[in-house]
Scaffold this active site. Structure first.
Site, PDB file in Angstrom:
ATOM      1  N   CYS A 113      -4.288  36.830   4.403  1.00 36.17           N
ATOM      2  CA  CYS A 113      -4.946  37.499   3.461  1.00 36.17           C
ATOM      3  C   CYS A 113      -4.208  37.376   2.109  1.00 36.17           C
ATOM      4  O   CYS A 113      -3.906  36.235   1.911  1.00 36.17           O
ATOM      5  CB  CYS A 113      -4.651  38.988   3.881  1.00 36.17           C
ATOM      6  SG  CYS A 113      -3.140  39.669   3.545  1.00 36.17           S
ATOM      7  N   ALA A 114      -4.425  38.275   1.112  1.00 39.21           N
ATOM      8  CA  ALA A 114      -4.162  37.804  -0.267  1.00 39.21           C
ATOM      9  C   ALA A 114      -2.666  37.521  -0.280  1.00 39.21           C
ATOM     10  O   ALA A 114      -2.158  36.583  -0.930  1.00 39.21           O
ATOM     11  CB  ALA A 114      -4.465  38.788  -1.157  1.00 39.21           C
TER      12      ALA A 114
END
Length: 99
Positions: free
Chosen positions: A7-8
């Site tokens: 994810c980020a």
């Protein structure tokens, strides 16, 4: 199965990771899972079978797939938001079968 969640920053995915570990254990499935941010996945992907990408970075799916050579797929936004481990497990098993 060894799953890399990307994810980020690895934060929200860490929450999902804990829920997935619990769900898979209750289902009697073997699971090794790690959550990392986009800046880290290239350092660790060699130790995993598949890559699941959080919806917030799904626009980078092609890049992750090219860089790792592993089966990759985005987690649906709704499944991610409510931690629908049943649907995520189905997705993971489908990807693993492509390995």
């Amino acid at each position: 199965m060894k799953i890399l969640l990307v994810c980020a920053g690895g934060m929200s995915t860490s929450i999902l990771m804990k829920k997935m570990e619990k769900y898979w254990k209750e289902a009697g499935e073997e699971l090794q899972i790690k959550a990392v941010g986009l800046g880290e996945y290239q350092d660790v992907y060699q130790n995993y079978d598949i890559v699941l990408v959080g919806p917030q970075v799904s626009y980078r799916l092609k890049e992750v797939k090219e860089n790792t050579g592993l089966p990759c797929a985005p987690i649906e936004s709704f499944d991610y938001a409510i931690a629908n481990c049943s649907n995520i497990m189905k997705l993971a098993k489908k990807l693993y079968a492509e390995k």
